[in-house]
Motif scaffolding. Structure first.
Motif, mmCIF file in Angstrom:
data_model
loop_
_atom_site.group_PDB
_atom_site.id
_atom_site.type_symbol
_atom_site.label_atom_id
_atom_site.label_comp_id
_atom_site.label_asym_id
_atom_site.label_seq_id
_atom_site.Cartn_x
_atom_site.Cartn_y
_atom_site.Cartn_z
ATOM 1 N N LEU A 273 95.652 29.929 146.321
ATOM 2 C CA LEU A 273 96.769 30.847 146.917
ATOM 3 C C LEU A 273 96.975 30.755 148.387
ATOM 4 C CD1 LEU A 273 98.302 33.721 146.599
ATOM 5 C CD2 LEU A 273 96.445 35.008 147.047
ATOM 6 N N ASN A 274 95.912 30.503 149.342
ATOM 7 C CA ASN A 274 95.852 30.183 150.490
ATOM 8 C C ASN A 274 97.000 29.001 150.724
ATOM 9 O OD1 ASN A 274 95.027 28.560 152.845
ATOM 10 N ND2 ASN A 274 93.690 30.377 153.181
ATOM 11 N N VAL A 275 96.819 27.830 149.986
ATOM 12 C CA VAL A 275 97.762 26.580 150.349
ATOM 13 C C VAL A 275 98.982 26.990 149.820
ATOM 14 C CG1 VAL A 275 97.836 24.252 149.485
ATOM 15 C CG2 VAL A 275 95.474 25.170 150.122
ATOM 16 N N ASN A 276 99.365 27.763 148.811
ATOM 17 C CA ASN A 276 100.591 28.163 148.341
ATOM 18 C C ASN A 276 101.431 28.992 149.390
ATOM 19 O OD1 ASN A 276 101.286 26.714 146.026
ATOM 20 N ND2 ASN A 276 99.361 27.638 145.206
ATOM 21 N N LEU A 277 100.562 29.889 150.096
ATOM 22 C CA LEU A 277 101.099 30.797 150.864
ATOM 23 C C LEU A 277 101.623 30.205 152.124
ATOM 24 C CD1 LEU A 277 99.029 34.007 150.836
ATOM 25 C CD2 LEU A 277 101.474 33.562 150.022
ATOM 26 N N ALA A 278 100.760 29.209 152.664
ATOM 27 C CA ALA A 278 100.682 28.434 153.853
ATOM 28 C C ALA A 278 101.955 27.395 154.030
ATOM 29 C CB ALA A 278 99.261 27.777 154.399
ATOM 30 N N MET A 279 101.996 26.822 152.746
ATOM 31 C CA MET A 279 103.125 25.987 152.414
ATOM 32 C C MET A 279 104.618 26.294 152.131
ATOM 33 S SD MET A 279 101.242 22.745 150.870
ATOM 34 C CE MET A 279 102.860 21.773 150.984
ATOM 35 N N SER A 280 104.574 27.642 151.612
ATOM 36 C CA SER A 280 105.895 28.194 151.282
ATOM 37 C C SER A 280 106.293 29.366 152.157
ATOM 38 C CB SER A 280 105.863 28.875 149.863
ATOM 39 O OG SER A 280 104.746 29.766 149.738
ATOM 40 N N VAL B 282 108.443 18.061 159.375
ATOM 41 C CA VAL B 282 108.285 16.555 160.007
ATOM 42 C C VAL B 282 106.864 16.510 160.244
ATOM 43 C CG1 VAL B 282 108.738 14.801 161.607
ATOM 44 C CG2 VAL B 282 110.654 16.161 160.731
ATOM 45 N N THR B 283 106.254 17.444 160.746
ATOM 46 C CA THR B 283 104.804 17.354 161.131
ATOM 47 C C THR B 283 104.061 17.253 159.881
ATOM 48 O OG1 THR B 283 105.117 18.745 163.200
ATOM 49 C CG2 THR B 283 102.883 18.578 162.300
ATOM 50 N N LEU B 284 104.304 18.228 158.888
ATOM 51 C CA LEU B 284 103.506 18.008 157.679
ATOM 52 C C LEU B 284 103.675 16.808 156.872
ATOM 53 C CD1 LEU B 284 102.043 20.097 155.534
ATOM 54 C CD2 LEU B 284 104.461 20.654 154.375
ATOM 55 N N GLY B 285 104.871 16.345 156.916
ATOM 56 C CA GLY B 285 105.002 14.954 156.235
ATOM 57 C C GLY B 285 104.244 13.826 156.886
ATOM 58 N N THR C 2 93.613 21.370 153.541
ATOM 59 C CA THR C 2 93.144 22.278 154.993
ATOM 60 C C THR C 2 94.207 21.949 155.940
ATOM 61 O OG1 THR C 2 90.733 22.123 154.126
ATOM 62 C CG2 THR C 2 91.276 22.444 156.495
ATOM 63 N N ALA C 3 94.478 20.624 156.332
ATOM 64 C CA ALA C 3 95.502 20.354 157.536
ATOM 65 C C ALA C 3 96.894 21.292 156.981
ATOM 66 C CB ALA C 3 95.881 19.017 157.269
ATOM 67 N N GLN C 4 97.361 21.151 155.674
ATOM 68 C CA GLN C 4 98.474 21.926 155.426
ATOM 69 C C GLN C 4 98.377 23.251 155.507
ATOM 70 O OE1 GLN C 4 98.952 20.663 151.230
ATOM 71 N NE2 GLN C 4 99.579 18.522 151.673
ATOM 72 N N SER C 5 97.245 23.914 155.262
ATOM 73 C CA SER C 5 97.074 25.329 155.386
ATOM 74 C C SER C 5 96.924 25.705 157.019
ATOM 75 C CB SER C 5 95.926 25.840 154.651
ATOM 76 O OG SER C 5 95.848 25.667 153.501
ATOM 77 N N CYS C 6 96.354 24.977 157.606
ATOM 78 C CA CYS C 6 96.139 25.272 159.204
ATOM 79 C C CYS C 6 97.535 25.122 159.812
ATOM 80 C CB CYS C 6 95.150 24.403 159.803
ATOM 81 S SG CYS C 6 93.444 24.560 159.291
ATOM 82 N N LEU C 7 98.220 24.207 159.410
ATOM 83 C CA LEU C 7 99.637 23.877 159.976
ATOM 84 C C LEU C 7 100.478 25.094 159.782
ATOM 85 C CD1 LEU C 7 100.962 21.702 161.887
ATOM 86 C CD2 LEU C 7 101.773 20.605 159.884
ATOM 87 N N GLY C 8 100.476 25.597 158.161
ATOM 88 C CA GLY C 8 101.458 26.362 158.070
ATOM 89 C C GLY C 8 101.007 27.960 158.752
ATOM 90 N N PHE C 9 99.873 28.009 158.750
ATOM 91 C CA PHE C 9 99.419 29.313 159.424
ATOM 92 C C PHE C 9 99.668 29.516 161.076
ATOM 93 C CE2 PHE C 9 96.732 30.253 155.582
ATOM 94 C CZ PHE C 9 97.477 31.223 155.144
ATOM 95 N N LEU C 10 99.712 28.363 161.388
ATOM 96 C CA LEU C 10 99.751 28.224 163.126
ATOM 97 C C LEU C 10 101.299 28.534 163.401
ATOM 98 C CD1 LEU C 10 97.834 25.076 164.082
ATOM 99 C CD2 LEU C 10 97.313 27.366 165.029
ATOM 100 N N PHE C 11 102.281 28.008 162.568
ATOM 101 C CA PHE C 11 103.710 28.193 162.709
ATOM 102 C C PHE C 11 103.949 29.818 162.232
ATOM 103 C CE2 PHE C 11 104.251 23.798 162.617
ATOM 104 C CZ PHE C 11 105.511 23.456 163.116
#
Length: 347
Positions: A151-158, A178-181, A246-255
């Motif tokens: 759920l964490n990863v899906n929320l952070a990425m969507s 672009v940062t995520l990619g 983890t990187a994807q979640s952190c990046l998504g939650f920062l934005f």
């Protein structure tokens, strides 16, 4: 396609038009709040600021009403699809490399599923301090994995890309994608440099994560016959350093944190992201999905790239150059603080 359309007034009176008008009114208020907070009028406006979607009164409608912004969003989506395919291939190659090149004396040996046959020793996971202070839930109870990992990863990425798209924040959306990619592609390369043992019970992880026929197929068939399948990215055992989720979640939650700040969400409510992210880190270690170093490095990578002003500014410039946008000056009433934040010049 709305701008200049004779049916524009009709569209704005429709339910969908009212929905976008409400969003544009909200982003206009965001612009006014940021302008009120601005106490440094000398901050320079970055390049291509007219296409950034940070001047207020923006929504998904204004993105598609601008040829330049539409091209930027399309190019970002193409980049995301490209990096996703590259990561799938690299993840599969890591398995191919492990089965083909890692010998029986290596701690990273895959065991009997490898092409080198059985070994007299059992190859376990490496010692990890995070494993020492968390319970061993390598059986992965579904409720913990669902609530604090999946759920964490899906929320952070969507949520961040969808919200940025609805709010018409083109520049931040392009920067996010672009940062995520970039993070994903770098992870795909780095994880092949040093092959680590699986964090989930060492060599036993392969039998737990894959079906027997899948393991036999990967061990016996040429890489060209299965380089495109999702097995490596979805079930890989030793894609350790660093933790991509983890990187994807952190990046998504920062934005997401900055976006909530612009929307006027109280600081205390925004900070709820922190304990939820903390539970994610704990769960990843308890479920033996990654080593502690994977989680720490992933967090550092995400924070560093998000706060790196030069990297974020170059993303925006290169994206505009790639789609052949003209560099236009922002209007006289543009907001220096909004543009500075979009360029990564402010916290």
């Amino acid at each position: 396609f709305w701008v200049g359309n004779p049916c524009y007034k009709f569209k704005t009176r429709s339910a969908m038009g009212q929905f976008f008008s409400a969003i544009e009114a909200q982003t206009g208020q965001m612009h006014e709040r940021m302008q009120a907070r601005c106490d440094d009028a000398e901050i320079l406006r970055p390049s291509f600021s007219a296409h950034a979607g940070s001047l207020g009164g923006t929504s998904l409608r204004t993105i598609f009403g601008s040829k330049e912004q539409t091209k930027l969003v399309f190019a970002a989506c193409v980049w995301y699809a490209f990096q996703l395919m590259v990561y799938i291939v690299l993840s599969n190659y890591l398995i191919y490399e492990t089965f083909r090149d890692v010998g029986r004396s290596s701690p990273s040996y895959a065991g009997s599923v490898s092409g080198h046959g059985n070994s007299t020793a059992h190859h376990e996971e490496l010692y990890d301090f995070g494993f020492h202070v968390t319970p061993d839930w390598s059986h992965r109870p579904w409720w913990l994995k669902f609530a604090f990992v999946d759920l964490n990863v899906n929320l952070a990425m969507s949520v961040p890309p969808l919200a940025l798209l609805l709010l018409g924040r083109t520049k931040r959306l392009v920067r996010y994608i672009v940062t995520l990619g970039t993070v994903n592609m770098c992870k795909g390369v780095i994880q092949m440099m040093t092959v680590l043992p699986p964090a989930r019970d060492g060599e036993n992880c392969w039998a737990a994560n894959f079906k027997d026929e899948q393991l036999e197929f990967m061990a016996s068939k040429p890489f060209i016959e299965w380089f495109y399948v999702l097995w490596g990215s979805a079930h890989g055992c030793n894609d350790m350093l660093w933790s991509g989720h983890t990187a994807q979640s952190c990046l998504g939650f920062l934005f997401l944190y900055d976006m909530l700040a612009d929307l006027g969400v109280p600081f205390a409510a925004r900070c709820l992201i922190v304990p939820y992210m903390g539970m994610y880190w704990w769960s990843v270690l308890a479920l033996r999905m990654h080593y502690s170093i994977d989680v720490l490095v992933a967090t550092m990578i995400a924070v560093t790239l998000y706060t790196h002003a030069g990297f974020q500014a170059n993303i925006w410039k290169l994206a505009n150059y790639a789609v052949c946008n003209d560099e236009k000056s922002a209007s006289d009433d543009s907001t220096p603080i909004a543009e500075a934040r979009d360029a990564g010049l402010t916290a």
